[in-house]
Design a protein around this motif. Structure first.
Motif, mmCIF file in Angstrom:
data_model
loop_
_atom_site.group_PDB
_atom_site.id
_atom_site.type_symbol
_atom_site.label_atom_id
_atom_site.label_comp_id
_atom_site.label_asym_id
_atom_site.label_seq_id
_atom_site.Cartn_x
_atom_site.Cartn_y
_atom_site.Cartn_z
ATOM 1 N N ILE A 89 -14.609 -5.109 9.765
ATOM 2 C CA ILE A 89 -13.582 -4.447 10.572
ATOM 3 C C ILE A 89 -12.621 -5.455 11.209
ATOM 4 O O ILE A 89 -11.412 -5.253 11.214
ATOM 5 C CB ILE A 89 -14.235 -3.549 11.665
ATOM 6 C CG1 ILE A 89 -14.914 -2.332 11.015
ATOM 7 C CG2 ILE A 89 -13.221 -3.094 12.707
ATOM 8 C CD1 ILE A 89 -13.969 -1.330 10.366
ATOM 9 N N SER A 90 -13.156 -6.559 11.710
ATOM 10 C CA SER A 90 -12.250 -7.502 12.380
ATOM 11 C C SER A 90 -11.222 -8.055 11.393
ATOM 12 O O SER A 90 -10.071 -8.267 11.755
ATOM 13 C CB SER A 90 -13.024 -8.620 13.063
ATOM 14 O OG SER A 90 -13.562 -9.480 12.112
ATOM 15 N N ARG A 91 -11.641 -8.247 10.159
ATOM 16 C CA ARG A 91 -10.671 -8.758 9.173
ATOM 17 C C ARG A 91 -9.715 -7.674 8.708
ATOM 18 O O ARG A 91 -8.517 -7.890 8.605
ATOM 19 C CB ARG A 91 -11.410 -9.342 7.965
ATOM 20 C CG ARG A 91 -11.881 -10.781 8.215
ATOM 21 C CD ARG A 91 -12.465 -11.400 6.981
ATOM 22 N NE ARG A 91 -13.840 -10.969 6.757
ATOM 23 C CZ ARG A 91 -14.288 -10.432 5.621
ATOM 24 N NH1 ARG A 91 -13.480 -10.265 4.595
ATOM 25 N NH2 ARG A 91 -15.550 -10.077 5.506
ATOM 26 N N ILE A 98 -13.837 2.867 16.626
ATOM 27 C CA ILE A 98 -15.143 2.418 17.131
ATOM 28 C C ILE A 98 -16.049 2.213 15.925
ATOM 29 O O ILE A 98 -16.206 3.114 15.103
ATOM 30 C CB ILE A 98 -15.775 3.463 18.083
ATOM 31 C CG1 ILE A 98 -14.782 3.850 19.189
ATOM 32 C CG2 ILE A 98 -17.059 2.900 18.702
ATOM 33 C CD1 ILE A 98 -15.294 4.929 20.140
ATOM 34 N N THR A 99 -16.588 1.024 15.816
ATOM 35 C CA THR A 99 -17.429 0.728 14.653
ATOM 36 C C THR A 99 -18.863 0.396 15.074
ATOM 37 O O THR A 99 -19.101 -0.060 16.191
ATOM 38 C CB THR A 99 -16.852 -0.464 13.842
ATOM 39 O OG1 THR A 99 -17.731 -0.722 12.729
ATOM 40 C CG2 THR A 99 -16.765 -1.735 14.676
ATOM 41 N N ASP A 100 -19.776 0.607 14.171
ATOM 42 C CA ASP A 100 -21.124 0.085 14.333
ATOM 43 C C ASP A 100 -20.958 -1.443 14.420
ATOM 44 O O ASP A 100 -20.183 -2.013 13.653
ATOM 45 C CB ASP A 100 -21.902 0.471 13.066
ATOM 46 C CG ASP A 100 -23.373 0.229 13.193
ATOM 47 O OD1 ASP A 100 -24.113 1.200 13.047
ATOM 48 O OD2 ASP A 100 -23.779 -0.938 13.404
ATOM 49 N N SER A 101 -21.665 -2.104 15.340
ATOM 50 C CA SER A 101 -21.441 -3.559 15.519
ATOM 51 C C SER A 101 -21.663 -4.334 14.238
ATOM 52 O O SER A 101 -21.018 -5.333 13.994
ATOM 53 C CB SER A 101 -22.378 -4.178 16.547
ATOM 54 O OG SER A 101 -22.795 -3.291 17.489
ATOM 55 N N GLN A 102 -22.623 -3.871 13.425
ATOM 56 C CA GLN A 102 -22.908 -4.664 12.227
ATOM 57 C C GLN A 102 -21.745 -4.664 11.230
ATOM 58 O O GLN A 102 -21.707 -5.505 10.347
ATOM 59 C CB GLN A 102 -24.182 -4.180 11.558
ATOM 60 C CG GLN A 102 -24.116 -2.752 11.127
ATOM 61 C CD GLN A 102 -25.310 -2.395 10.266
ATOM 62 O OE1 GLN A 102 -25.689 -3.158 9.396
ATOM 63 N NE2 GLN A 102 -25.897 -1.252 10.514
ATOM 64 N N LYS A 152 -10.323 -8.411 21.227
ATOM 65 C CA LYS A 152 -9.887 -7.100 20.768
ATOM 66 C C LYS A 152 -10.876 -6.006 21.183
ATOM 67 O O LYS A 152 -10.477 -4.952 21.667
ATOM 68 C CB LYS A 152 -9.739 -7.121 19.246
ATOM 69 C CG LYS A 152 -9.038 -5.927 18.712
ATOM 70 C CD LYS A 152 -8.371 -6.227 17.383
ATOM 71 C CE LYS A 152 -7.497 -5.065 16.996
ATOM 72 N NZ LYS A 152 -6.673 -5.303 15.872
ATOM 73 N N VAL A 153 -12.181 -6.270 21.019
ATOM 74 C CA VAL A 153 -13.158 -5.216 21.305
ATOM 75 C C VAL A 153 -13.397 -4.990 22.800
ATOM 76 O O VAL A 153 -13.928 -3.961 23.201
ATOM 77 C CB VAL A 153 -14.518 -5.444 20.594
ATOM 78 C CG1 VAL A 153 -14.363 -5.350 19.096
ATOM 79 C CG2 VAL A 153 -15.151 -6.777 21.000
ATOM 80 N N ILE A 154 -13.010 -5.977 23.621
ATOM 81 C CA ILE A 154 -13.206 -5.776 25.065
ATOM 82 C C ILE A 154 -11.918 -5.312 25.746
ATOM 83 O O ILE A 154 -11.955 -4.853 26.883
ATOM 84 C CB ILE A 154 -13.795 -7.039 25.764
ATOM 85 C CG1 ILE A 154 -12.891 -8.250 25.577
ATOM 86 C CG2 ILE A 154 -15.196 -7.320 25.240
ATOM 87 C CD1 ILE A 154 -13.376 -9.509 26.313
ATOM 88 N N VAL A 202 -9.715 -1.528 19.037
ATOM 89 C CA VAL A 202 -10.977 -1.544 18.277
ATOM 90 C C VAL A 202 -12.117 -1.886 19.242
ATOM 91 O O VAL A 202 -11.955 -2.732 20.116
ATOM 92 C CB VAL A 202 -10.927 -2.623 17.157
ATOM 93 C CG1 VAL A 202 -12.276 -2.753 16.462
ATOM 94 C CG2 VAL A 202 -9.835 -2.304 16.140
ATOM 95 N N THR A 203 -13.231 -1.207 19.116
ATOM 96 C CA THR A 203 -14.421 -1.637 19.846
ATOM 97 C C THR A 203 -15.668 -1.218 19.058
ATOM 98 O O THR A 203 -15.550 -0.742 17.929
ATOM 99 C CB THR A 203 -14.443 -1.133 21.307
ATOM 100 O OG1 THR A 203 -15.448 -1.848 22.031
ATOM 101 C CG2 THR A 203 -14.724 0.359 21.418
#
Ligand SMILES: Nc1nc2c(ncn2[C@@H]2O[C@H](COP(=O)(O)OP(=O)(O)OP(=O)(O)O)[C@@H](O)[C@H]2O)c(=O)[nH]1
Ligand code: SF4
Ligand SMILES: [Mg+2]
Length: 428
Positions: A273-275, A264-268, A419-421, A284-285
């Motif tokens: 993270i996606s890379r 779980i990452t901070d959105s910013q 991925k995040v959903i 991942v979310t």
């Protein structure tokens, strides 16, 4: 236990504040015979032993006339939208009933029904004979749809009857939306918390705290990690490499025997993270997605659908960025800097007008109609009722809405968004 919001509504001088004080057993609101004593929504948060945690709204009378009256009415109706239980107070002595055919009461009942609220009628007895009450109730609720109680509200010992009445008649579903989907006790959740310069020292932010506590309580081990976003995004390749090596090292270590289940990452941090997790075998979310799913009672899908409206934005259209609090703004703030910059970059500078709403202030239904899209933060400082009320206003106004985590992931491509959903069983 979920907090129940109880709103008190009715005409001026009907005894709303007296009812508030009966519920709180305390001089919480000013009670006076001057009409319009309560000018604003008064909120009290408390624990009622028999009901659990509650939030109570005492409101201004809905029948006040004039501009000021209209403003009060708007606030009162906003409180109604955020209520789970609506208590409609009727003062049997009110002479206006004979002339206006209960228009005020009907307005309250209509909105409560439209928004699916549980409504109870409280006849404030003062000391009126029974026959009058029967006459009134037949006009207010001819179909006998609503449960009612008759009480002298100024009598504090009537508290037990009122609570018993609510307890017996409320069918309020304790809808429980889990904060996170089912997770494995034997596998790790990686929490990426970049910590901004302006983050308050001595504590995590609310979503981070809530999620960490939620997981540990359920025996799910967590690993809290601070990514250096400055280095990860540096123009110096050696800095990027160094930061990536540190990250990859921990991931490899934790994911030995496939022990990592979710990051779980901070959105910013989604751009990095996606890379860096492109080929990962764990989910991942983002914190913001977890929060908005929870606060919208599992309606993440609506926020995901809102991304379509983003794609279709045209020059001259307006977007609203809404945050649930007034935190310190930093140089690379998501709401005031990152997202507006990205919008300028994608649609041309200044082509899309971006407005901001911070804290508890949210646009009224009329103003909402001006927007093509509302982009909402995780909303961690708001409660489920406030988020639900915003969603209902947005749906009614026909405005699409999305969320920080969803949009920032979408910026990284369809795959990143999927991925995040995915942890919430969604796919676009
Ligand atoms: N005797 C008696 N008086 C009451 C009772 N309930 C309210 N009152 C009186 O009615 C008046 C108005 O009561 P409030 O509780 O201030 O009414 P309100 O609906 O909050 O009024 P606004 O804030 O002006 O809209 C006050 O003078 C109260 O003392 C009751 O049960 N018995
Ligand atoms: S309310 Fe919104 S902007 Fe404020 S801390 Fe929570 S998620 Fe961030
Ligand atoms: Mg009052």
């Amino acid at each position: 236990m979920k907090r129940i919001n109880i709103g008190i509504f009715g005409r001026v001088n009907s005894g709303k504040s007296t009812l508030m004080n009966l519920l709180t057993q305390h001089e919480t609101s000013i009670v006076d015979s001057t009409p319009g004593t309560t000018a604003d929504v008064k909120t009290t948060v408390m624990e009622i032993h028999e009901l659990g945690p509650v939030k109570i709204f005492d409101t201004a009378g809905v029948d006040e006339q004039g501009v000021l009256g209209d403003k009060k009415k708007e606030k009162t109706f906003n409180a109604l939208k955020r209520s789970d239980i609506v208590l409609l107070v009727i003062n049997e002595n009110n002479e206006a009933y004979s002339t206006d055919e209960f228009s005020t009461e009907k307005e309250i009942i209509d909105l409560a029904e439209k928004r699916g609220k549980e409504l109870f009628i409280v006849y404030n007895k003062f000391s009126v004979i029974e026959a009058v009450k029967n006459d009134i109730s037949a006009k207010i609720d001819p179909e006998k749809k609503f449960k009612s109680i008759e009480l002298e509200l100024a009598e504090r010992s009537n508290y037990i009857y009122l609570i018993e009445f609510i307890k017996t008649n409320s069918k309020l579903q304790q809808i429980k939306t889990p904060l996170l989907p089912m997770l494995d006790r034997d596998k790790i959740v990686f929490l990426n918390i970049p910590i901004d310069e302006e983050s308050p020292e001595g504590r995590f932010l609310r979503p981070q705290m809530m999620i960490e506590e939620y997981l540990v309580r359920r025996y799910v081990p967590t690993f809290a990690y601070r990514m250096d976003l400055g280095k990860a995004r540096s123009i110096k390749s050696e800095e990027v490499a160094e930061e990536k090596k540190r990250f990859d090292g921990f991931i490899a270590h934790l994911n030995k025997d496939n022990k990592l289940q979710l990051l779980i990452t901070d959105s910013q941090g989604m751009d990095i993270i996606s890379r860096w997790t492109q080929d990962s075998n764990f989910m991942v979310t983002t914190f913001s997605i977890v929060m908005i799913n929870f606060l919208s009672r599992g309606n993440l899908e609506m926020f995901v659908n809102g991304v379509k409206a983003f794609k279709q934005l045209k020059p001259g259209e307006k977007v609203m960025i809404a945050e649930g609090c007034n935190h310190d703004r930093k140089a690379e703030d998501i709401g005031t800097v990152q997202i507006p910059n990205k919008i300028d970059q994608l649609f041309g500078k200044g082509n899309i007008q971006v407005d901001h709403y911070f804290g508890r202030v949210f646009a009224g239904e009329e103003d909402l109609k001006d927007y093509k899209l509302v982009i909402h933060c995780g909303g961690c400082m708001l409660d489920q009722q406030a988020i639900s009320s915003r969603i209902e206003d947005l749906i009614e106004s026909g405005v699409s809405f999305t969320n920080y985590g969803v949009l920032l992931s979408y910026f990284e491509g369809k795959e990143a968004l999927n991925k995040v959903i995915e942890p919430f069983g969604l796919k676009i």
